[in-house]
Design an enzyme around this catalytic site. Structure first.
Site, short mmCIF file in Angstrom:
data_model
loop_
_atom_site.label_atom_id
_atom_site.label_comp_id
_atom_site.label_asym_id
_atom_site.label_seq_id
_atom_site.Cartn_x
_atom_site.Cartn_y
_atom_site.Cartn_z
CE LYS A 55 -4.46 -1.23 0.29
NZ LYS A 55 -5.54 -0.67 -0.54
CB SER A 305 -0.71 -7.99 -0.79
OG SER A 305 -1.62 -8.71 0.02
#
Length: 357
Positions: A55, A305
């Protein structure tokens, strides 16, 4: 104003913009997991970013593209943790005040780390959708620039740099398997990967508890009811508006995985790769394991992720996986409270273990 998705040129510009501030994470083969899945499996270690999540890429790209004068008023974001940390960390680096709205139930480790990066944290909203509405209202009331976690072309372009790196590291891939929450990462990766290598398949993965993007593309109501999932990072009740159009155009399929699939993937990555991932970060491997026939014999990459998982949750997952695999057993034996009975029982157990060995 109708937003337009970023182009491959936007993603390449983002890569130049982020160079030196974001880690070009390794994309490495896993021999053991390849043998288990019947694929040639490559892992993109986004859990090695400073905030342990991809992110950062989109957050920083949006911050850098925001007018410096406007940026001085401060920024606002909504997140269950990883987008929050990315915005908070890079806002502090750039001298920008950050306010983050996080839904009730966000793991304590993500709340603590967001505060550690200097952000003001507001805990409100029963889920991500409610927290998003609250964040929008707060940004409007206080004149803050809102940084959307996925429905923003600059954020998508930042996440798309992952696709550039994967294709550069493994040019002859057959498929890239990507977790989907709001759809920002898979949108960026699909734009980059399909432009460079049109034949590569981009496969999305969602939790069966929150299949919002899969429902949206199927023409069903994408509003998911509140539910419990270990993959809270992709527990998005409603698919993104911009991202769903990119996914519709460029993503080949979306697979669903259950909680036990995700837990097994977390435990496997911990035991085999000695790497810590959160539920959302393990969703790609979970899909390759749960849908083996889809990937067998292919060269496949998946994105780890994020790695922000509470240690207590990680310990519970590891314990449950030991039970499922039969490596940890519990049994009850009624015995009398008489001298020598316990010694007799342990003798029987020892003899049984010896015979089994």
């Amino acid at each position: 104003m109708l937003l337009q998705p970023p182009s491959i040129e936007d993603i390449r510009a983002a890569a130049e913009r982020l160079a030196g501030a974001i880690l070009d994470t390794p994309c490495l083969p896993s021999e053991t997991l390849s043998a288990i899945t019947g694929t040639q499996l490559f892992l993109k270690f986004e859990n090695l970013q400073f905030t342990a999540s991809f992110k950062e890429r989109g957050a920083l790209n949006r911050l850098l593209l925001t007018d410096p004068v406007v940026r001085t008023r401060g920024v606002c974001a909504m997140s269950a943790g990883n987008h929050a940390q990315g915005v908070a960390y890079h806002a502090r680096r750039l001298g920008v005040a950050a306010t983050i709205v996080m839904p009730v139930g966000t793991p304590l480790t993500k709340i603590a780390r967001t505060r550690d990066h200097g952000a003001r944290v507001v805990i409100e909203g029963a889920n991500l959708s409610e927290a998003l509405a609250i964040a929008h209202d707060l940004a409007t009331a206080e004149g803050l620039t809102f940084i959307h976690p996925y429905d923003d072309p600059a954020v998508i372009a930042g996440q798309g740099t992952i696709g550039l790196e994967i294709i550069a590291a493994v040019p002859d891939l057959d498929a890239i398997v990507v977790p989907i929450g709001g759809g920002g990462m898979i949108s960026g990766i699909a734009i980059a990967a399909k432009q460079i290598k049109p034949a590569v398949q981009v496969i999305g993965v969602q939790s069966r508890t929150y299949p919002s993007m899969a429902r949206a593309l199927a023409g069903e109501s994408d509003a998911c009811p509140d539910g419990m999932t270990i993959a809270e990072g992709i527990a998005v009740k409603t698919a993104g508006v911009l991202t769903r159009e990119v996914v519709r155009a460029l993503v080949d399929d979306i697979l669903l995985v259950g909680e036990s699939d995700i837990e097994a993937a977390i435990a496997l990555l911990l035991s085999v790769e000695k790497t810590v991932v959160e539920g959302a970060g393990a969703a790609g491997l979970a899909a390759v394991l749960a849908h083996r026939d889809r990937f067998v014999g292919k060269r496949v990459a998946t994105v780890l992720s994020g790695g922000n998982i509470d240690l207590r949750v990680l310990a519970s997952v590891a314990m449950r996986e030991l039970v499922r695999s039969g490596r940890l057993l519990r049994f009850e034996v009624p015995i009398s409270d008489a001298p020598g009975v316990l010694a007799c029982l342990t003798g029987v157990c020892a003899a049984t273990t010896t015979m089994a060995g």
